[in-house]
Design a protein around this motif. Structure first.
Motif, PDB file in Angstrom:
ATOM      1  N   ASP A 123     -11.971  -7.720   3.903  1.00 46.60           N
ATOM      2  CA  ASP A 123     -12.439  -7.542   2.525  1.00 46.60           C
ATOM      3  C   ASP A 123     -11.815  -6.297   1.902  1.00 46.60           C
ATOM      4  OD1 ASP A 123     -13.970  -9.843   2.734  1.00 46.60           O
ATOM      5  OD2 ASP A 123     -15.836  -8.752   3.157  1.00 46.60           O
ATOM      6  N   ASP A 124     -11.698  -5.223   2.686  1.00 49.07           N
ATOM      7  CA  ASP A 124     -11.085  -3.987   2.202  1.00 49.07           C
ATOM      8  C   ASP A 124      -9.615  -4.205   1.852  1.00 49.07           C
ATOM      9  OD1 ASP A 124     -10.800  -1.123   1.660  1.00 49.07           O
ATOM     10  OD2 ASP A 124      -9.769  -1.032   3.592  1.00 49.07           O
ATOM     11  N   LEU A 125      -8.869  -4.858   2.739  1.00 47.49           N
ATOM     12  CA  LEU A 125      -7.454  -5.128   2.449  1.00 47.49           C
ATOM     13  C   LEU A 125      -7.307  -6.005   1.211  1.00 47.49           C
ATOM     14  CD1 LEU A 125      -5.667  -5.764   5.869  1.00 47.49           C
ATOM     15  CD2 LEU A 125      -5.113  -4.017   4.167  1.00 47.49           C
ATOM     16  N   HIS A 126      -8.132  -7.024   1.111  1.00 47.10           N
ATOM     17  CA  HIS A 126      -8.080  -7.898  -0.065  1.00 47.10           C
ATOM     18  C   HIS A 126      -8.301  -7.084  -1.337  1.00 47.10           C
ATOM     19  CE1 HIS A 126     -10.145 -10.666  -2.981  1.00 47.10           C
ATOM     20  NE2 HIS A 126      -8.921 -11.155  -2.900  1.00 47.10           N
ATOM     21  N   ARG A 127      -9.333  -6.276  -1.328  1.00 41.03           N
ATOM     22  CA  ARG A 127      -9.655  -5.473  -2.509  1.00 41.03           C
ATOM     23  C   ARG A 127      -8.515  -4.519  -2.848  1.00 41.03           C
ATOM     24  NH1 ARG A 127     -11.260  -6.883  -6.434  1.00 41.03           N
ATOM     25  NH2 ARG A 127     -12.422  -8.305  -5.162  1.00 41.03           N
ATOM     26  N   ARG A 128      -7.876  -3.932  -1.841  1.00 40.35           N
ATOM     27  CA  ARG A 128      -6.748  -3.017  -2.060  1.00 40.35           C
ATOM     28  C   ARG A 128      -5.604  -3.721  -2.787  1.00 40.35           C
ATOM     29  NH1 ARG A 128      -5.860   1.453   0.800  1.00 40.35           N
ATOM     30  NH2 ARG A 128      -7.504   2.251   2.110  1.00 40.35           N
ATOM     31  N   PHE A 129      -5.281  -4.939  -2.366  1.00 39.73           N
ATOM     32  CA  PHE A 129      -4.203  -5.675  -3.028  1.00 39.73           C
ATOM     33  C   PHE A 129      -4.602  -6.069  -4.447  1.00 39.73           C
ATOM     34  CE2 PHE A 129      -2.605  -6.301   1.338  1.00 39.73           C
ATOM     35  CZ  PHE A 129      -1.287  -5.928   1.133  1.00 39.73           C
ATOM     36  N   VAL A 130      -5.811  -6.564  -4.626  1.00 36.45           N
ATOM     37  CA  VAL A 130      -6.269  -6.990  -5.945  1.00 36.45           C
ATOM     38  C   VAL A 130      -6.348  -5.810  -6.912  1.00 36.45           C
ATOM     39  CG1 VAL A 130      -8.249  -7.943  -7.207  1.00 36.45           C
ATOM     40  CG2 VAL A 130      -7.441  -9.053  -5.110  1.00 36.45           C
ATOM     41  N   ASP A 131      -6.799  -4.662  -6.431  1.00 35.90           N
ATOM     42  CA  ASP A 131      -6.931  -3.472  -7.279  1.00 35.90           C
ATOM     43  C   ASP A 131      -5.599  -2.765  -7.518  1.00 35.90           C
ATOM     44  OD1 ASP A 131      -9.628  -3.983  -7.327  1.00 35.90           O
ATOM     45  OD2 ASP A 131     -10.177  -2.357  -5.980  1.00 35.90           O
ATOM     46  N   GLY A 132      -4.526  -3.224  -6.845  1.00 34.39           N
ATOM     47  CA  GLY A 132      -3.218  -2.618  -7.043  1.00 34.39           C
ATOM     48  C   GLY A 132      -2.945  -1.412  -6.147  1.00 34.39           C
ATOM     49  N   ARG A 133      -3.837  -1.116  -5.208  1.00 31.56           N
ATOM     50  CA  ARG A 133      -3.614   0.019  -4.299  1.00 31.56           C
ATOM     51  C   ARG A 133      -2.731  -0.348  -3.129  1.00 31.56           C
ATOM     52  NH1 ARG A 133      -8.930   1.335  -2.084  1.00 31.56           N
ATOM     53  NH2 ARG A 133      -9.528  -0.730  -2.812  1.00 31.56           N
ATOM     54  N   GLY A 134      -2.690  -1.611  -2.767  1.00 26.53           N
ATOM     55  CA  GLY A 134      -1.881  -2.043  -1.633  1.00 26.53           C
ATOM     56  C   GLY A 134      -2.225  -1.281  -0.373  1.00 26.53           C
ATOM     57  N   LEU A 135      -1.213  -0.729   0.260  1.00 23.31           N
ATOM     58  CA  LEU A 135      -1.399  -0.038   1.538  1.00 23.31           C
ATOM     59  C   LEU A 135      -1.570   1.473   1.387  1.00 23.31           C
ATOM     60  CD1 LEU A 135       1.258  -1.999   3.619  1.00 23.31           C
ATOM     61  CD2 LEU A 135      -1.205  -2.464   3.386  1.00 23.31           C
ATOM     62  N   ALA A 136      -1.664   1.957   0.153  1.00 25.10           N
ATOM     63  CA  ALA A 136      -1.810   3.393  -0.078  1.00 25.10           C
ATOM     64  C   ALA A 136      -3.031   3.929   0.672  1.00 25.10           C
ATOM     65  CB  ALA A 136      -1.950   3.674  -1.568  1.00 25.10           C
ATOM     66  N   GLY A 137      -2.830   4.988   1.426  1.00 20.26           N
ATOM     67  CA  GLY A 137      -3.925   5.619   2.142  1.00 20.26           C
ATOM     68  C   GLY A 137      -4.210   5.047   3.520  1.00 20.26           C
ATOM     69  N   ILE A 138      -3.521   3.991   3.903  1.00 23.06           N
ATOM     70  CA  ILE A 138      -3.709   3.447   5.260  1.00 23.06           C
ATOM     71  C   ILE A 138      -2.814   4.218   6.205  1.00 23.06           C
ATOM     72  CG2 ILE A 138      -3.433   1.438   6.767  1.00 23.06           C
ATOM     73  CD1 ILE A 138      -4.221  -0.302   4.425  1.00 23.06           C
ATOM     74  N   ALA A 139      -3.407   4.735   7.249  1.00 16.75           N
ATOM     75  CA  ALA A 139      -2.670   5.556   8.214  1.00 16.75           C
ATOM     76  C   ALA A 139      -1.770   4.687   9.087  1.00 16.75           C
ATOM     77  CB  ALA A 139      -3.645   6.326   9.105  1.00 16.75           C
ATOM     78  N   ALA A 140      -0.751   5.317   9.612  1.00 18.33           N
ATOM     79  CA  ALA A 140       0.104   4.668  10.607  1.00 18.33           C
ATOM     80  C   ALA A 140      -0.488   4.932  11.977  1.00 18.33           C
ATOM     81  CB  ALA A 140       1.525   5.219  10.522  1.00 18.33           C
ATOM     82  N   VAL A 141      -0.149   4.091  12.931  1.00 17.42           N
ATOM     83  CA  VAL A 141      -0.574   4.315  14.309  1.00 17.42           C
ATOM     84  C   VAL A 141       0.024   5.615  14.776  1.00 17.42           C
ATOM     85  CG1 VAL A 141      -0.355   3.480  16.674  1.00 17.42           C
ATOM     86  CG2 VAL A 141      -0.862   1.883  14.848  1.00 17.42           C
ATOM     87  N   ALA A 142      -0.806   6.445  15.365  1.00 20.83           N
ATOM     88  CA  ALA A 142      -0.323   7.756  15.827  1.00 20.83           C
ATOM     89  C   ALA A 142       0.067   7.686  17.297  1.00 20.83           C
ATOM     90  CB  ALA A 142      -1.392   8.814  15.632  1.00 20.83           C
TER      91      ALA A 142
END
Length: 152
Positions: free
Chosen positions: A133-152
């Motif tokens: 649901d969070d990923l869906h909302r990010r794409f719909v709201d235009g945020r895409g992957l902004a703020g998602i961390a990379a695997v450390a």
């Protein structure tokens, strides 16, 4: 066409169904400049549809065992996909799929969702459903992957 969200997973295997659920959400409530293509458990069978769309970028979404809390979302470098995070429910290794996509698509990003339970006939866990649901909302709201961390 800006991008394709290319999902992978098996909806009959609990949290491995995260990708197909995201595709379903994006089909019912689309995101501007993104097309959803569900690769299911055999993404190699629909990679031609991704290529035909001729996107500038592809975000490949699948369940990935990263040793995190269930539902955590991370961007995974393609060099790490096969070595560490592949959940082997798919016909071909995802690193092979990523390499194939890179032949014609400038940007391919792998996004993993940490599963809690991957087994036949299981239901999806609430943390993984919330991550979808969070990923869906990010794409719909235009945020895409902004703020998602990379695997450390």
């Amino acid at each position: 066409m800006s991008g394709v969200v290319f999902t992978v997973g098996n909806a009959l295997m609990g949290d491995d169904g995260a990708g197909p659920l995201l595709a379903e959400r994006l089909e019912s409530e689309p995101a501007l400049d993104w097309e959803a293509i569900d690769g299911g458990s055999a993404p190699e069978n629909v990679v031609h549809a991704v290529r035909r769309a001729a996107p500038d970028r592809v975000v490949l979404v699948d369940a990935a065992d990263m040793g995190l809390a269930p539902g955590e979302i991370r961007i995974i470098d393609e060099t790490l996909v096969a070595a560490q995070f592949l959940i082997t429910t798919h016909a071909i290794p995802l690193d092979v799929l990523v390499a194939s996509l890179r032949e014609t698509i400038p940007e391919v990003i792998f996004v993993g969702i940490q599963p809690a339970r991957v087994a036949f006939w299981e239901t999806m866990t609430p943390p993984v459903r919330a991550a979808v649901d969070d990923l869906h909302r990010r794409f719909v709201d235009g945020r895409g992957l902004a703020g998602i961390a990379a695997v450390a």
